[in-house]
Design a protein around this motif. Structure first.
Motif, PDB file in Angstrom:
ATOM      1  N   ARG A   1     -16.623   1.223  -2.875  1.00  0.00           N
ATOM      2  CA  ARG A   1     -15.880   1.731  -2.316  1.00  0.00           C
ATOM      3  C   ARG A   1     -16.008   1.783  -0.586  1.00  0.00           C
ATOM      4  O   ARG A   1     -15.785   1.490   0.024  1.00  0.00           O
ATOM      5  CB  ARG A   1     -15.216   3.380  -2.220  1.00  0.00           C
ATOM      6  N   LEU A   2     -17.274   1.909  -0.634  1.00  0.00           N
ATOM      7  CA  LEU A   2     -18.322   2.292   1.003  1.00  0.00           C
ATOM      8  C   LEU A   2     -17.893   0.677   1.202  1.00  0.00           C
ATOM      9  O   LEU A   2     -17.965   0.373   2.371  1.00  0.00           O
ATOM     10  CB  LEU A   2     -19.434   2.758   1.037  1.00  0.00           C
ATOM     11  N   ALA A   3     -18.603  -0.420   0.633  1.00  0.00           N
ATOM     12  CA  ALA A   3     -18.686  -1.824   0.941  1.00  0.00           C
ATOM     13  C   ALA A   3     -17.383  -2.332   0.943  1.00  0.00           C
ATOM     14  O   ALA A   3     -17.264  -2.669   2.473  1.00  0.00           O
ATOM     15  CB  ALA A   3     -19.679  -2.789  -0.483  1.00  0.00           C
ATOM     16  N   THR A   4     -16.425  -2.148   0.833  1.00  0.00           N
ATOM     17  CA  THR A   4     -15.277  -2.447   0.468  1.00  0.00           C
ATOM     18  C   THR A   4     -14.689  -1.873   1.777  1.00  0.00           C
ATOM     19  O   THR A   4     -14.121  -2.294   2.678  1.00  0.00           O
ATOM     20  CB  THR A   4     -13.852  -2.140  -0.358  1.00  0.00           C
ATOM     21  N   ARG A   5     -14.816  -0.761   2.035  1.00  0.00           N
ATOM     22  CA  ARG A   5     -14.167  -0.089   3.928  1.00  0.00           C
ATOM     23  C   ARG A   5     -15.143  -0.670   4.365  1.00  0.00           C
ATOM     24  O   ARG A   5     -15.102  -0.943   5.878  1.00  0.00           O
ATOM     25  CB  ARG A   5     -14.957   1.643   3.751  1.00  0.00           C
ATOM     26  N   LEU A   6     -16.780  -0.969   4.382  1.00  0.00           N
ATOM     27  CA  LEU A   6     -17.068  -1.319   4.933  1.00  0.00           C
ATOM     28  C   LEU A   6     -16.969  -2.964   5.911  1.00  0.00           C
ATOM     29  O   LEU A   6     -16.934  -3.565   7.227  1.00  0.00           O
ATOM     30  CB  LEU A   6     -18.917  -1.763   5.859  1.00  0.00           C
ATOM     31  N   ARG A   7     -16.877  -3.399   4.871  1.00  0.00           N
ATOM     32  CA  ARG A   7     -16.333  -4.901   5.255  1.00  0.00           C
ATOM     33  C   ARG A   7     -14.439  -5.411   5.919  1.00  0.00           C
ATOM     34  O   ARG A   7     -14.284  -6.038   6.785  1.00  0.00           O
ATOM     35  CB  ARG A   7     -15.660  -5.733   3.912  1.00  0.00           C
ATOM     36  N   VAL A   8     -13.682  -4.047   5.664  1.00  0.00           N
ATOM     37  CA  VAL A   8     -11.990  -3.987   6.367  1.00  0.00           C
ATOM     38  C   VAL A   8     -12.903  -3.696   7.495  1.00  0.00           C
ATOM     39  O   VAL A   8     -12.255  -4.247   8.408  1.00  0.00           O
ATOM     40  CB  VAL A   8     -11.562  -2.598   5.232  1.00  0.00           C
ATOM     41  N   LEU A   9     -13.759  -2.404   7.721  1.00  0.00           N
ATOM     42  CA  LEU A   9     -13.850  -2.356   9.082  1.00  0.00           C
ATOM     43  C   LEU A   9     -14.290  -3.487   9.965  1.00  0.00           C
ATOM     44  O   LEU A   9     -13.987  -3.992  11.291  1.00  0.00           O
ATOM     45  CB  LEU A   9     -14.682  -1.326   9.209  1.00  0.00           C
ATOM     46  N   GLY A  10     -14.817  -3.886   9.205  1.00  0.00           N
ATOM     47  CA  GLY A  10     -15.514  -5.215  10.045  1.00  0.00           C
ATOM     48  C   GLY A  10     -14.493  -6.277  10.349  1.00  0.00           C
ATOM     49  O   GLY A  10     -15.574  -7.733  10.759  1.00  0.00           O
ATOM     50  N   GLY A  11     -13.596  -6.425   9.199  1.00  0.00           N
ATOM     51  CA  GLY A  11     -12.371  -7.620  10.066  1.00  0.00           C
ATOM     52  C   GLY A  11     -13.123  -8.445   8.410  1.00  0.00           C
ATOM     53  O   GLY A  11     -12.212 -10.352   8.598  1.00  0.00           O
ATOM     54  N   HIS A  12     -13.332  -8.417   7.073  1.00  0.00           N
ATOM     55  CA  HIS A  12     -14.521  -9.108   6.981  1.00  0.00           C
ATOM     56  C   HIS A  12     -13.150  -9.358   4.990  1.00  0.00           C
ATOM     57  O   HIS A  12     -14.664  -9.117   3.848  1.00  0.00           O
ATOM     58  CB  HIS A  12     -15.576  -9.605   6.624  1.00  0.00           C
ATOM     59  N   ALA A  13     -12.534  -8.328   4.899  1.00  0.00           N
ATOM     60  CA  ALA A  13     -12.230  -8.525   3.520  1.00  0.00           C
ATOM     61  C   ALA A  13     -11.920  -9.126   2.760  1.00  0.00           C
ATOM     62  O   ALA A  13     -12.615  -8.755   1.083  1.00  0.00           O
ATOM     63  CB  ALA A  13     -10.805  -8.039   3.852  1.00  0.00           C
ATOM     64  N   GLY A  14     -11.438 -10.162   2.510  1.00  0.00           N
ATOM     65  CA  GLY A  14     -12.204 -11.119   1.759  1.00  0.00           C
ATOM     66  C   GLY A  14     -13.406 -11.857   0.935  1.00  0.00           C
ATOM     67  O   GLY A  14     -12.901 -12.757   0.283  1.00  0.00           O
ATOM     68  N   GLU A  15     -14.119 -11.327   2.241  1.00  0.00           N
ATOM     69  CA  GLU A  15     -15.393 -12.696   1.853  1.00  0.00           C
ATOM     70  C   GLU A  15     -16.042 -11.440   0.875  1.00  0.00           C
ATOM     71  O   GLU A  15     -16.174 -10.648   1.184  1.00  0.00           O
ATOM     72  CB  GLU A  15     -16.199 -12.774   3.920  1.00  0.00           C
TER      73      GLU A  15
END
Length: 133
Positions: free
Chosen positions: A103-117
């Motif tokens: 969940r943390l990794a997903t949130r960090l990707r979303v915060l960084g604007g890289h949700a699909g990568e």
């Protein structure tokens, strides 16, 4: 440019993520301490077994004739030391930790604007410590 309320929301989310990470690290630390305690108990049991084997070997009568001594050394039977069974909550705690890390990794990707990568390393090859190789 983000608004002040957007920045506040991001900060709040980062705090939630940081607290969840801290809880996860604390759980891993507790598991490491538990493993160290188990290793210590195993080492103490091994020391007791070695002492008992030595005492048995030293207690053999000195006047015993040479022919009665077996060709191969006799290893005294020591009480069997069973490895402590993993506590059932270990697996539960590990699963919980992994889920929170995901969940943390997903949130960090979303915060960084890289949700699909997919998550990839942002650094080059890692050299082992202590060498120039």
């Amino acid at each position: 440019m983000p608004t002040l309320s957007q920045l506040e929301a991001r900060i709040d989310e980062a705090l939630v993520i940081a607290r969840a990470s801290e809880d996860g690290v604390r759980e891993v630390g507790e598991m490491a301490l538990d493993a160290a305690r188990q290793a210590r108990r195993a080492a103490e049991a091994a020391e007791r077994s070695a002492r008992a084997a030595k005492e048995i070997a030293e207690a053999k009568p000195a006047s015993e004739p040479e022919a009665a001594v077996p060709a191969a050394p006799v290893i005294a039977a020591s009480p069997r030391v069973e490895a402590p069974a993993r506590r059932p909550d270990f697996q539960l705690r590990m699963t919980s930790f992994n889920e929170r890390a995901d969940r943390l990794a997903t949130r960090l990707r979303v915060l960084g604007g890289h949700a699909g990568e997919p998550v990839t390393a942002s650094f080059g090859p890692v050299r082992p410590r202590g060498g120039d190789s």
